[in-house]
Write a protein that holds these residues in place. Structure first.
Motif, mmCIF file in Angstrom:
data_model
loop_
_atom_site.group_PDB
_atom_site.id
_atom_site.type_symbol
_atom_site.label_atom_id
_atom_site.label_comp_id
_atom_site.label_asym_id
_atom_site.label_seq_id
_atom_site.Cartn_x
_atom_site.Cartn_y
_atom_site.Cartn_z
ATOM 1 N N LEU B 180 0.836 -1.213 0.000
ATOM 2 C CA LEU B 180 0.000 0.000 0.000
ATOM 3 C C LEU B 180 0.866 1.258 0.000
ATOM 4 N N CYS B 181 1.991 1.211 0.719
ATOM 5 C CA CYS B 181 2.873 2.380 0.777
ATOM 6 C C CYS B 181 3.516 2.640 -0.578
ATOM 7 N N VAL B 182 3.762 1.560 -1.335
ATOM 8 C CA VAL B 182 4.362 1.711 -2.663
ATOM 9 C C VAL B 182 3.449 2.578 -3.522
ATOM 10 N N LYS B 183 2.122 2.324 -3.396
ATOM 11 C CA LYS B 183 1.168 3.107 -4.193
ATOM 12 C C LYS B 183 0.988 4.506 -3.624
ATOM 13 N N ALA B 184 1.145 4.650 -2.295
ATOM 14 C CA ALA B 184 0.851 5.938 -1.663
ATOM 15 C C ALA B 184 1.938 6.970 -1.921
ATOM 16 N N CYS B 185 3.174 6.536 -2.177
ATOM 17 C CA CYS B 185 4.287 7.488 -2.295
ATOM 18 C C CYS B 185 4.212 8.221 -3.633
ATOM 19 N N PRO B 186 4.017 9.573 -3.605
ATOM 20 C CA PRO B 186 3.901 10.295 -4.875
ATOM 21 C C PRO B 186 5.222 10.331 -5.640
ATOM 22 N N ARG B 187 6.330 10.021 -4.945
ATOM 23 C CA ARG B 187 7.621 10.061 -5.638
ATOM 24 C C ARG B 187 8.103 8.668 -6.022
ATOM 25 N N HIS B 188 7.284 7.675 -5.787
ATOM 26 C CA HIS B 188 7.603 6.291 -6.138
ATOM 27 C C HIS B 188 8.953 5.850 -5.598
ATOM 28 N N LEU B 189 9.174 6.140 -4.317
ATOM 29 C CA LEU B 189 10.461 5.829 -3.697
ATOM 30 C C LEU B 189 10.467 4.464 -3.042
ATOM 31 N N ILE B 190 9.286 3.870 -2.823
ATOM 32 C CA ILE B 190 9.249 2.629 -2.065
ATOM 33 C C ILE B 190 9.130 1.457 -3.026
#
Lengths: 439, 275
Positions: B180-190
């Motif tokens: 879920l965090c992968v999708k939430a990060c607007p900078r695609h850092l995860i």
């Protein structure tokens, strides 16, 4: 007589006293201008000159790309030194044409001056509007010629010029209406002819009595009515102005053309008037430089592409380290963090606040007082929109009409909990638009 | 009590009792005739799933995944959270295929408040995507972590906390790799990274080295030292940014010691085993 206005809205302090009576000064030509290719809404223009080329003032240096786009003209004469990404008011680097001044101010000889309005057809005027590179100069920078190309079957009855200047601090349109009313009227007559409209309105808030008197005199005997409007924010918003002038309500999600009206800023009309008179396309504009952080606030006419650093220095530099620099008015203008961004077609002012004026807002939860609902001129429920936006409930937000919000900022201004409603709403809107694009 | 009113009570009871018998028998018949057969295995599989309804599998909650597994639309290993694939396989009567490698979230930015430059003081909403929309955020690096914690807010397992340095810290024990965090990060850092591979390039900046040095003390400058030193060719430098292939990485730790910017971080395998 009761003054015309719209329903709801707010009354922020005007703060216009410092510059309202100052005549327009002309900024000395800058050493260099940076002209971003994307100064307007729509597709960025395409360069037609290359690095090293000699250009003259008013010469076309970039061509419109597609329908919703406008050409760009050199604002000084000199040499093109670079076409590369440069800082833009949006916070990113965007492609721009950089011209170094040769100090000669040679004006392009191809420019045709003294157009006779009686001899021009509506189609010819529309073409001239596009060739002049005109965009909405109130801030939105929407290509003007698009507004005069209504979908088939739609008739334009009225052309309304927006001289309300409801944003606090700004006085550039005020000075323009006082000092350049003949160009303004000429531009409006051209707009009316292009639209085949019967009547023109100029809406002006009553805090500018000299402008109203001056325009009334200039418009005497013409099918143009100068409308004194109540002082209220956002009086100059398109839909509010249409309601105030004609009593017509633009349907939700529709364009003003649905009501047979086109709205333009007074500065856009004056720019068209100047183009018809002198042949010089949109290469300069009037901006207000003001705020507590500026020692000598001024209304200045600057060439497009002048860096805001040069303009601020002309007005005496910073009084003290600045707290916040805003391009445009304080209600809708974006804050800036660097001084090497250029003045663009849609830049109406530079507002510098001191550090004491800028405080870290304490964002508290909504207390359900409903004041934002009372002031929202679009009859939305900003309290719910803010909540839904904050918790990523985009479907609910869309149902509650978040896309009809024009981001005037009235709700954020009035909120006693100081909730950052507009930022939340903007963020949710951009997410919704992004997911629509994806499909 | 008068005899008449007693009669009313008796009549009412009798009518209600009669109605009760009629509707009751009607329902009894209906439940037999109109019964929908549902697979009992759905309940069994659902009981074996974590029940957090995180949505990491892509189905609407754990019940949705259980239905998909039983209908054969999803493999028994579809849940990224649970480790008990063999029990689900047993319920389904299939062979437990080798479970996918356990993945956890890896935040690929090491430039916190101390290391990275800020362009301005951000006073707006505490939300990474809102900050990103406002002129690209306050961080001078256009690729780095904005530090407002969208990943921490969205994590249903409380595995992500924000450090004082303004960077998210992933708790390896709590992280289930739901994504879920992968999708939430607007900078695609995860990115999801195998849990047993810890050596990673903690940077996503694709600018040239000179530009990176201007904005961050720990950014990847694309110097290619790691690429040359790696004995298993697990590292490639593309667009001024080093990338490690976790499948090829043996965690020898040479890149960690050679990286001039200390962008590559991770423990050597041997050291961890000693611990």
């Amino acid at each position: 007589m009761r003054l015309r206005t719209f329903k709801k809205g707010i009354h922020p302090p005007g703060n216009k006293e410092r510059t309202a009576s100052l005549p327009i000064e002309v900024l000395p030509l800058p050493q260099q201008v940076v002209l971003p290719l994307g100064q307007h809404l729509g597709a960025p223009s395409e360069p037609v000159v290359s690095v090293g080329a000699q250009v003259l003032t008013g010469q076309k240096i970039a061509e419109a790309k597609g329908m919703v786009s406008v050409p760009l003209h050199a604002s000084i004469s000199g040499r093109v030194v670079a076409i590369e990404p440069r800082p833009h008011a949006c916070g990113q680097l965007t492609p721009a044409i950089v011209i170094e001044n040769d100090g000669n101010e040679r004006i392009s000889s191809e420019l045709v001056s003294n157009h006779n309005l009686d001899e021009l057809s509506a189609e010819q005027i529309k073409d001239l509007i596009k060739q002049a590179g005109l965009v909405g100069m109130g801030g939105a920078a929407f290509p003007t010629h698009v507004k005069y190309s209504p979908p088939p079957g739609k008739q334009i009855e009225y052309v309304i010029l927006n001289g309300a200047e409801c944003e606090p601090y700004l006085t550039c349109d005020h000075r323009l209406m006082v000092e350049r009313s003949s160009d303004l009227i000429l531009g409006l007559l051209a707009f009316m002819k292009a639209a085949k409209a019967q009547k023109g309105f100029i809406g002006v808030e009553v805090n500018k009595p000299d402008a109203i008197a001056n325009l009334k005199q200039a418009a005497a005997g013409l099918p143009i009515e100068v409308l004194p409007l109540q002082v209220k924010y956002p009086q100059g918003e398109e839909k509010m102005l249409i309601y105030a002038a004609t009593g017509r309500v633009v349907p939700v999600g529709a364009l003003p053309i649905e009501t047979g009206v086109v709205v333009n800023n007074v500065a856009t009309a004056a720019a068209l008037g100047e183009y018809l008179r002198t042949g010089l396309p949109l290469v300069s504009r009037i901006i207000t430089v003001t705020g507590q952080g500026i020692p000598n606030p001024k209304n200045v006419e600057v060439r497009l592409g002048t860096l805001i650093e040069d303009v601020i220095n002309y007005c005496g530099g910073f009084k003290e380290p600045p707290g916040r620099i805003i391009l445009g008015g304080p209600m809708t203008g974006p804050a800036q963090y660097r001084l090497d961004i250029p003045v663009m077609k849609g830049t109406s002012g530079i507002l510098v606040q001191t550090r004491a004026e800028v405080e870290k807002p304490d964002h508290a939860p909504c207390i359900r007082c409903g004041r934002c609902v009372d002031v929202c001129p679009y009859n939305l429920l900003p309290n719910y929109l803010g909540d839904y936006a904050e918790h990523d409930k985009l479907g609910e937000a869309e149902k509650y009409g978040i896309l009809d919000c024009r981001e005037c900022g009235s709700c954020t201004y009035i909120c006693p909990s100081r909730r950052p409603l507009i930022q939340l709403i903007k963020n949710a809107k951009s997410k919704i638009m992004a997911s629509r694009k994806k499909g | 009590m008068e005899a008449g009113s007693l009669q009313i009570v008796i009549n009412s009871i009798a009518i209600l009792a009669f109605l009760g018998v009629v509707f009751g028998s009607g329902l009894a018949v209906a439940s037999r005739k109109l019964k929908v057969e549902s697979d009992p295995r759905i309940d069994e599989v659902e009981a074996l799933l974590p029940g957090a309804n995180c949505g990491g599998c892509g189905y609407p909650g754990c019940r949705g995944l259980a239905e998909a597994i039983v209908s054969g639309a999803a493999p028994v290993t579809a849940c990224p959270v649970t480790k008990d694939y063999s029990s689900i396989a047993e319920v389904m009567g299939v062979e437990a295929t080798s479970a996918a490698e356990r993945m956890i979230a890896k935040v690929r930015c090491a430039g916190g408040k101390k290391e990275a430059q800020q362009r301005f003081i951000y006073l707006g909403v505490e939300d990474c995507s809102a900050a990103q929309n406002l002129g690209g955020g306050a961080k001078a690096c256009a690729y780095g972590c904005l530090g407002l914690g969208n990943c921490a807010k969205v994590c249903p397992f409380e595995a992500i906390t924000m450090s004082d340095n303004g960077l998210p810290i992933v708790d390896e024990e709590k992280c289930t790799g739901c994504g879920l965090c992968v999708k939430a990060c607007p900078r695609h850092l995860i990115t999801l990274w195998p849990v047993d591979k810890s050596v990673t390039v903690l940077c996503m900046n694709q600018d040239k080295g000179v530009e990176v040095r201007k904005v961050c003390k720990v950014g990847c400058i694309g110097c290619r030292i790691c690429e040359k030193q790696c004995p298993t060719q697990a590292i490639t430098v593309e667009n001024n940014l080093a990338r490690i292939d976790p499948q090829l990485c043996t965690e020898c730790g040479i890149c960690v010691t050679k990286c001039p910017m200390k962008t590559i971080k991770g423990e050597k395998k041997q050291e961890r085993e000693v611990v």
